[in-house]
Design a protein around this motif. Sequence first.
Motif, PDB file in Angstrom:
ATOM      1  N   THR A 193      -6.085   2.228  -9.571  1.00  0.00           N
ATOM      2  CA  THR A 193      -5.203   3.308 -10.023  1.00  0.00           C
ATOM      3  C   THR A 193      -5.936   4.367 -10.842  1.00  0.00           C
ATOM      4  O   THR A 193      -5.328   5.356 -11.263  1.00  0.00           O
ATOM      5  CB  THR A 193      -4.048   2.740 -10.873  1.00  0.00           C
ATOM      6  OG1 THR A 193      -4.600   1.996 -11.976  1.00  0.00           O
ATOM      7  CG2 THR A 193      -3.149   1.841 -10.044  1.00  0.00           C
ATOM      8  N   ARG A 260       1.945  -3.857 -10.533  1.00  0.00           N
ATOM      9  CA  ARG A 260       3.312  -3.556 -10.088  1.00  0.00           C
ATOM     10  C   ARG A 260       3.352  -2.209  -9.351  1.00  0.00           C
ATOM     11  O   ARG A 260       4.034  -2.061  -8.327  1.00  0.00           O
ATOM     12  CB  ARG A 260       4.267  -3.542 -11.288  1.00  0.00           C
ATOM     13  CG  ARG A 260       4.650  -4.919 -11.799  1.00  0.00           C
ATOM     14  CD  ARG A 260       5.806  -4.852 -12.783  1.00  0.00           C
ATOM     15  NE  ARG A 260       5.385  -4.330 -14.076  1.00  0.00           N
ATOM     16  CZ  ARG A 260       4.951  -5.078 -15.071  1.00  0.00           C
ATOM     17  NH1 ARG A 260       4.871  -6.394 -14.920  1.00  0.00           N
ATOM     18  NH2 ARG A 260       4.606  -4.530 -16.221  1.00  0.00           N
ATOM     19  N   LYS A 261       2.619  -1.246  -9.872  1.00  0.00           N
ATOM     20  CA  LYS A 261       2.612   0.081  -9.267  1.00  0.00           C
ATOM     21  C   LYS A 261       1.987   0.063  -7.878  1.00  0.00           C
ATOM     22  O   LYS A 261       2.511   0.686  -6.942  1.00  0.00           O
ATOM     23  CB  LYS A 261       1.858   1.062 -10.170  1.00  0.00           C
ATOM     24  CG  LYS A 261       2.623   1.445 -11.426  1.00  0.00           C
ATOM     25  CD  LYS A 261       1.837   2.438 -12.263  1.00  0.00           C
ATOM     26  CE  LYS A 261       2.626   2.855 -13.495  1.00  0.00           C
ATOM     27  NZ  LYS A 261       1.867   3.804 -14.352  1.00  0.00           N
ATOM     28  N   ILE A 262       0.863  -0.648  -7.729  1.00  0.00           N
ATOM     29  CA  ILE A 262       0.230  -0.651  -6.397  1.00  0.00           C
ATOM     30  C   ILE A 262       1.042  -1.475  -5.407  1.00  0.00           C
ATOM     31  O   ILE A 262       1.001  -1.206  -4.203  1.00  0.00           O
ATOM     32  CB  ILE A 262      -1.239  -1.147  -6.453  1.00  0.00           C
ATOM     33  CG1 ILE A 262      -1.334  -2.592  -6.944  1.00  0.00           C
ATOM     34  CG2 ILE A 262      -2.093  -0.229  -7.300  1.00  0.00           C
ATOM     35  CD1 ILE A 262      -2.758  -3.150  -6.884  1.00  0.00           C
ATOM     36  N   GLU A 264       4.251  -1.361  -5.344  1.00  0.00           N
ATOM     37  CA  GLU A 264       5.334  -0.451  -4.962  1.00  0.00           C
ATOM     38  C   GLU A 264       4.855   0.657  -4.037  1.00  0.00           C
ATOM     39  O   GLU A 264       5.557   1.021  -3.084  1.00  0.00           O
ATOM     40  CB  GLU A 264       5.950   0.171  -6.222  1.00  0.00           C
ATOM     41  CG  GLU A 264       6.723  -0.808  -7.084  1.00  0.00           C
ATOM     42  CD  GLU A 264       7.187  -0.168  -8.388  1.00  0.00           C
ATOM     43  OE1 GLU A 264       6.886   1.031  -8.592  1.00  0.00           O
ATOM     44  OE2 GLU A 264       7.838  -0.860  -9.189  1.00  0.00           O
ATOM     45  N   SER A 265       3.675   1.181  -4.313  1.00  0.00           N
ATOM     46  CA  SER A 265       3.243   2.384  -3.581  1.00  0.00           C
ATOM     47  C   SER A 265       2.018   2.182  -2.694  1.00  0.00           C
ATOM     48  O   SER A 265       1.745   3.011  -1.821  1.00  0.00           O
ATOM     49  CB  SER A 265       2.949   3.515  -4.575  1.00  0.00           C
ATOM     50  OG  SER A 265       1.914   3.128  -5.457  1.00  0.00           O
ATOM     51  N   LYS A 266       1.272   1.086  -2.914  1.00  0.00           N
ATOM     52  CA  LYS A 266       0.022   0.900  -2.164  1.00  0.00           C
ATOM     53  C   LYS A 266      -0.116  -0.527  -1.640  1.00  0.00           C
ATOM     54  O   LYS A 266      -1.213  -1.067  -1.549  1.00  0.00           O
ATOM     55  CB  LYS A 266      -1.185   1.253  -3.041  1.00  0.00           C
ATOM     56  CG  LYS A 266      -1.207   2.696  -3.513  1.00  0.00           C
ATOM     57  CD  LYS A 266      -2.459   2.989  -4.333  1.00  0.00           C
ATOM     58  CE  LYS A 266      -2.482   4.443  -4.780  1.00  0.00           C
ATOM     59  NZ  LYS A 266      -3.697   4.761  -5.572  1.00  0.00           N
ATOM     60  N   ARG A 267       1.008  -1.117  -1.283  1.00  0.00           N
ATOM     61  CA  ARG A 267       0.980  -2.502  -0.808  1.00  0.00           C
ATOM     62  C   ARG A 267       0.063  -2.659   0.409  1.00  0.00           C
ATOM     63  O   ARG A 267      -0.712  -3.620   0.496  1.00  0.00           O
ATOM     64  CB  ARG A 267       2.393  -2.961  -0.453  1.00  0.00           C
ATOM     65  CG  ARG A 267       2.466  -4.394   0.097  1.00  0.00           C
ATOM     66  CD  ARG A 267       3.887  -4.732   0.512  1.00  0.00           C
ATOM     67  NE  ARG A 267       4.724  -4.916  -0.667  1.00  0.00           N
ATOM     68  CZ  ARG A 267       5.097  -6.113  -1.111  1.00  0.00           C
ATOM     69  NH1 ARG A 267       4.700  -7.203  -0.490  1.00  0.00           N
ATOM     70  NH2 ARG A 267       5.869  -6.203  -2.164  1.00  0.00           N
ATOM     71  N   THR A 268       0.147  -1.708   1.341  1.00  0.00           N
ATOM     72  CA  THR A 268      -0.693  -1.782   2.542  1.00  0.00           C
ATOM     73  C   THR A 268      -2.168  -1.732   2.174  1.00  0.00           C
ATOM     74  O   THR A 268      -3.002  -2.412   2.797  1.00  0.00           O
ATOM     75  CB  THR A 268      -0.360  -0.640   3.509  1.00  0.00           C
ATOM     76  OG1 THR A 268       1.017  -0.733   3.879  1.00  0.00           O
ATOM     77  CG2 THR A 268      -1.222  -0.720   4.760  1.00  0.00           C
TER      78      THR A 268
END
Length: 362
Positions: A193, A260-262, A264-268
């Motif tokens: 991040t 938590r942020k990744i 939500e937005s960068k799981r792939t």
Amino acid sequence: MSKNSILQLASRPAGFLSDVPVPGDGIAISSRIRLARNLSGYPFPCNASAALKREVAALVMEAAAKSRCFPEKSSMFFPLSSLGANDLQILLERRLASREFISKPDGAVLITTSDERLSVMVNEEDQLRIQAVMPGFQLGKLWKKISSADDKLGANLSYAWDEKFGFLTACPSNTGTGLRASVMLHLPALVITGLISPTLEGIKQLNLAVRGLRGEGTKNHGNLFQISNQRTLGVSEEQSISELSEAIVRIIEGEKEARRKIMESKRTLVYDKAGRAYGCLKYGYSLPLDEAFYLLSCLRLGVDLGLFNAVDIPLINKMQLAIQPGHLGCMLSEKTTPDDCDERRAMVCRTLLKKGSARRAG
């Protein structure tokens, strides 16, 4: 100590790693406390002859036996002058020895319990570097353990002590408590991040030090960072540990929030990093050390987040040791080239992952 003992040591799990959940949410890999101590009436190792170093080593080994901190049947003693380059590297990789320690083997002795959780480097920069390690974030328990060992050893030795300055050490930066506490943290989400730089800058503002896997003067490998105290003069041991603990709690919370942020937005992206890492480790034929550490970091993150189950933490821990030069046996011959090590490292990773897959399938 015979070479067979070093090989026996290298074949076991390391004392600073755990295959079961420990305090620290999987982010704190290990905790360590070191105490620098010297004997009154003897010069510091940098000014001592080989004969004096051997005399100090004999006194410390006798005190270790009397203290019962190092029971004869469950402890090991390694005179460094009798060990080869690969043996010394293994001690370094298992965090039982420092680079300075193994660079000056004459008169130097390592004393360690068989579980590697308590050890003493004799004739490093100081005459005694008492060390205690535990997996995860356990500074409180560590302090009780090492304080007890220090008291027992000190009952049989005369420490160099000054009423004004405290424990006297070879380097003024250790004078006072002689305590260095550190926690090794795995911080891949803060790196992903872009929050790692401000986090590390904030740590430095708190009078804490940030070091790499090997301690002072080393860079981080595989998103592993060691956070440690710097002040030893004018502060109590408990205060140093409390200040460090408070900072570690905040860093762990920061890493958890970044995870938590990744998710939500960068799981792939996390799936991709873990999958690519697994593929490179399982099918690669040449693997530099830095790359291997990075790939294991990606796997560890994927497993911690529950996104990747082809491997588990015990296997990752085993590979983290197995990929390093000493455990690979890369320092056995001067003719061994970096390419040889890279090929051997890839072979070991392929073998361990194949065995791990077979075990999990069974």
